[in-house]
Scaffold this motif. Structure first.
Motif, short mmCIF file in Angstrom:
data_model
loop_
_atom_site.label_atom_id
_atom_site.label_comp_id
_atom_site.label_asym_id
_atom_site.label_seq_id
_atom_site.Cartn_x
_atom_site.Cartn_y
_atom_site.Cartn_z
N PRO A 1 0.82 -1.22 0.00
CA PRO A 1 0.00 0.00 0.00
C PRO A 1 0.85 1.26 0.00
O PRO A 1 1.94 1.30 0.59
CB PRO A 1 -0.80 -0.12 1.30
CG PRO A 1 0.04 -0.98 2.19
CD PRO A 1 0.72 -1.96 1.27
N THR A 2 0.36 2.29 -0.69
CA THR A 2 1.09 3.55 -0.83
C THR A 2 0.13 4.73 -0.74
O THR A 2 -0.99 4.67 -1.23
CB THR A 2 1.80 3.62 -2.19
OG1 THR A 2 2.64 2.48 -2.35
CG2 THR A 2 2.64 4.88 -2.32
N LEU A 3 0.58 5.79 -0.10
CA LEU A 3 -0.16 7.06 -0.05
C LEU A 3 0.82 8.18 -0.34
O LEU A 3 1.87 8.28 0.28
CB LEU A 3 -0.81 7.26 1.31
CG LEU A 3 -1.48 8.63 1.54
CD1 LEU A 3 -2.64 8.84 0.58
CD2 LEU A 3 -1.95 8.76 2.98
N TYR A 4 0.48 9.02 -1.31
CA TYR A 4 1.38 10.09 -1.76
C TYR A 4 0.59 11.39 -1.88
O TYR A 4 -0.50 11.42 -2.45
CB TYR A 4 1.97 9.70 -3.12
CG TYR A 4 2.88 10.71 -3.72
CD1 TYR A 4 4.24 10.72 -3.43
CD2 TYR A 4 2.41 11.65 -4.64
CE1 TYR A 4 5.10 11.64 -4.01
CE2 TYR A 4 3.26 12.57 -5.22
CZ TYR A 4 4.60 12.57 -4.90
OH TYR A 4 5.45 13.47 -5.48
N VAL A 5 1.15 12.48 -1.32
CA VAL A 5 0.51 13.80 -1.36
C VAL A 5 1.53 14.82 -1.84
O VAL A 5 2.67 14.84 -1.37
CB VAL A 5 -0.02 14.21 0.03
CG1 VAL A 5 -0.71 15.58 -0.05
CG2 VAL A 5 -0.98 13.17 0.58
N GLU A 6 1.10 15.69 -2.75
CA GLU A 6 2.00 16.66 -3.34
C GLU A 6 1.29 18.01 -3.43
O GLU A 6 0.09 18.07 -3.77
CB GLU A 6 2.39 16.17 -4.74
CG GLU A 6 3.49 16.92 -5.42
CD GLU A 6 3.80 16.29 -6.77
OE1 GLU A 6 4.82 15.58 -6.88
OE2 GLU A 6 3.01 16.50 -7.70
#
Length: 222
Positions: free
Chosen positions: A52-57
């Motif tokens: 699982p991955t969570l990415y915020v930019e």
């Protein structure tokens, strides 16, 4: 939490399919990517697992993108989190886009120990008549194990219409146990509207147990 992370991953806009890519986020705009793998093949553990991955930019300024990056690895036994900043390495008007990224993070290891991480990355990207080509590489250094671990992703993207895009990505790197891995991941991207995209694809290990899985990712930008 694990289920949430699985459903809440991929990266920046349609111009790039790798985290902290070479195209900066527009000032005042946010991008969120989340997802993971499912329907693992029998015996799939390393290098393909649920991952699982969570990415915020966020585009803080025209030439400064900041963000957060959360992911798990090593059969879900290792969890990492990074905050990072990315700046252009050349002119924003150049045909070959490039970005340098700098990150500070935290890792919880399989044995329960915790350590501070630092990360430096370089991304290169070139638009093509119907898509793009991109390279995303970084090196992570752990304060306890004092080991430099490289990672490199190579992506080819092709837009077929306003709604449909495909990508093919090769992922390579060095794992926590100092093993070297390689994976290939084809993906179909469906654009719902300007804010939402859904990606459905697969990932196949070329090393380790050579396991496979399907993957789902959601992109949200506003």
């Amino acid at each position: 939490m694990k289920i949430l992370l699985i459903w809440v991953s991929c990266l920046a806009g349609l111009q790039s399919a790798a985290h902290a890519g070479p195209w900066p986020r527009e000032e005042g705009h946010t991008f969120i990517a989340a997802g993971g793998n499912f329907l693992l093949s029998d015996g799939a553990e390393l290098p393909v697992h649920y991952d699982p991955t969570l990415y915020v930019e966020y585009g803080l300024r025209p030439e400064l993108t900041v963000g957060l990056d959360f992911y798990s690895a090593d059969k879900g036994r290792i969890y990492s989190a990074f905050s990072f900043a990315a700046i252009p390495a050349n002119s924003l008007d150049a045909d070959l886009k490039s970005m340098l990224s700098f990150g500070i993070g935290y890792r919880r290891n399989a044995d329960g120990s915790e350590e501070l991480l630092t990360r430096i990355g370089l991304s290169l990207g070139q638009s093509t008549p119907n898509g793009w080509l991109a390279f995303d590489g970084n090196i992570t250094y752990g304060a306890i194990d004092q080991t430099f671990r490289p990672k490199a992703d190579f992506t080819w993207g092709r837009s077929w219409s306003d709604q449909w895009t495909t990508t093919l990505q090769v992922q390579t790197g060095q794992g926590f146990s100092d093993d070297h891995y390689a994976k290939v991941s084809p993906t179909l991207i469906y654009t719902i509207n300007e804010r939402y995209r859904v990606n459905l694809g697969s990932v196949h290990a070329l090393t380790g147990d050579r396991g496979s899985a399907l993957k789902i990712e959601t992109w949200i930008q506003f």
